[in-house]
Design an enzyme around this catalytic site. Structure first.
Site, PDB file in Angstrom:
ATOM      1  N   MET A   1      -9.400   7.721  -0.425  1.00 27.77           N
ATOM      2  CA  MET A   1     -10.247   8.085   0.711  1.00 27.77           C
ATOM      3  C   MET A   1     -10.858   9.457   0.495  1.00 27.77           C
ATOM      4  SD  MET A   1      -7.693   7.032   3.761  1.00 27.77           S
ATOM      5  CE  MET A   1      -6.925   5.426   3.851  1.00 27.77           C
TER       6      MET A   1
ATOM      7  N   HIS B   1      -1.155  -1.406  -4.154  1.00 33.09           N
ATOM      8  CA  HIS B   1      -2.448  -1.120  -3.528  1.00 33.09           C
ATOM      9  C   HIS B   1      -2.604   0.386  -3.369  1.00 33.09           C
ATOM     10  CE1 HIS B   1      -5.896  -2.349  -1.022  1.00 33.09           C
ATOM     11  NE2 HIS B   1      -5.574  -1.350  -0.217  1.00 33.09           N
TER      12      HIS B   1
ATOM     13  N   HIS C   1      -8.380   0.560  -4.071  1.00 31.96           N
ATOM     14  CA  HIS C   1      -9.299   0.349  -2.942  1.00 31.96           C
ATOM     15  C   HIS C   1     -10.053   1.649  -2.686  1.00 31.96           C
ATOM     16  CE1 HIS C   1      -9.549  -0.618   1.685  1.00 31.96           C
ATOM     17  NE2 HIS C   1     -10.734  -0.577   1.116  1.00 31.96           N
TER      18      HIS C   1
ATOM     19  N   SER D   1       0.843  -1.201   0.000  1.00 32.86           N
ATOM     20  CA  SER D   1       0.000   0.000   0.000  1.00 32.86           C
ATOM     21  C   SER D   1       0.876   1.248   0.000  1.00 32.86           C
ATOM     22  CB  SER D   1      -0.899   0.010   1.243  1.00 32.86           C
ATOM     23  OG  SER D   1      -1.427   1.315   1.412  1.00 32.86           O
TER      24      SER D   1
HETATM   25  C1  DX5 Z   1      -6.398   1.405   5.557  1.00 38.14           C
HETATM   26  C2  DX5 Z   1      -5.931   1.057   4.175  1.00 38.14           C
HETATM   27  C3  DX5 Z   1      -4.774   0.137   4.133  1.00 38.14           C
HETATM   28  C4  DX5 Z   1      -3.533   0.644   4.801  1.00 38.14           C
HETATM   29  C5  DX5 Z   1      -2.630  -0.513   5.095  1.00 38.14           C
HETATM   30  O1  DX5 Z   1      -7.593   2.082   5.476  1.00 38.14           O
HETATM   31  O2  DX5 Z   1      -6.962   0.454   3.428  1.00 38.14           O
HETATM   32  O3  DX5 Z   1      -4.502  -0.283   2.807  1.00 38.14           O
HETATM   33  O4  DX5 Z   1      -2.836   1.569   4.024  1.00 38.14           O
HETATM   34  O5  DX5 Z   1      -1.524  -0.043   5.776  1.00 38.14           O
HETATM   35  P1  DX5 Z   1      -0.853  -0.880   6.943  1.00 38.14           P
HETATM   36  O6  DX5 Z   1      -0.279  -2.118   6.317  1.00 38.14           O
HETATM   37  O7  DX5 Z   1       0.175   0.056   7.465  1.00 38.14           O
HETATM   38  O8  DX5 Z   1      -1.915  -1.209   7.951  1.00 38.14           O
HETATM   39 ZN    ZN Z   2      -6.483  -0.530   1.472  1.00 35.31          ZN
END
Ligand code: DX5
Ligand code: ZN
Length: 214
Positions: free
Chosen positions: A36, A32, A65, A7
């Site tokens: 948001m 990823h 996502h 991500s």
């Molecule tokens: C949270 C995101 C994740 C996040 C994961 O809302 O959807 O993809 O960036 O990051 P880590 O691995 O640091 O939890």
């Molecule tokens: Zn995510």
């Protein structure tokens, strides 16, 4: 086979292109991209312009996502920006299946995500229509949180239901995944692993990817 999807939320945005190339070269199959909107989740990240710029410098699979409300409004924008897989949230719209059909109408892989409090069963009726499901292992909105162990049970339930019904589907986990807890997710049936902090905040991201894949 396990697919790693780092991500970018945890990476150095001044070097976004280079960071993505680095993890791709290290064996990550997907990248990823956490979108948001400040409404569905209490945080704002980036949108189509960043994704389409990135698309010009890499051919890694774009795993987008969408943590946005009423995602049907923006599907075409993310398709045009270069998404290869689009995940929407079950909780973000009235008719997730309609949005899935819209995503697939563009020839893009479709996925639906559930938040920690949403039971796995809500996805059963549409599972056959999906390419992937995303089980959130933290509350969506921020990277760097601790994985919620109870969410892993939903991975097991979804994998069992899919197997029983002859459904071939990817199960992705996202949030707080590290080389140490990854095995709980994969043993339960997850095969696509998102990791932000564990990879990009590590001293040696390449090594972390290798450890995760092994
Ligand atoms: C949270 C995101 C994740 C996040 C994961 O809302 O959807 O993809 O960036 O990051 P880590 O691995 O640091 O939890
Ligand atoms: Zn995510």
């Amino acid at each position: 086979m396990i697919i790693i999807s780092p991500s970018v939320l945890a990476c150095d945005f001044t070097k976004l292109g280079d960071e993505v190339k680095k993890v791709h070269a290290a064996g990550a199959e997907y990248i990823h991209l956490d979108v948001m909107d400040g409404i569905f989740v209490p945080n704002i990240s980036f949108g189509p312009p960043v994704i389409s710029s990135l698309k010009k410098v890499t051919d890694i699979v774009f795993d987008v996502h969408l943590m946005i409300t009423q995602p049907q409004r923006y599907i075409k924008d993310y398709v045009d920006a270069g998404a290869d897989i689009i995940t929407i949230h079950y909780e973000s719209c009235e008719d997730p299946l309609e949005v899935v059909k819209l995503i697939k109408s563009y020839g893009v892989r479709a996925s639906v995500s559930i938040k920690p409090a949403t039971p796995a069963e809500v996805l059963y009726p549409m599972l056959g229509e999906l390419d992937m499901v995303l089980v959130m292992t933290v509350e969506p909105g921020f990277g760097g949180q601790k994985m919620i162990p109870e969410t892993i049970e939903k991975v097991r339930e979804l994998r069992e239901y899919a197997n029983k019904n002859g459904i071939d589907i990817d199960i992705e986990v996202d949030g707080g995944i590290t080389p140490d807890n990854l095995k709980y997710a994969t043993e339960a049936g997850a095969n696509v692993i998102v990791a932000g902090s564990a990879i990009f905040r590590a001293e040696d991201p390449v090594k972390v990817i290798n450890v995760m894949k092994s």
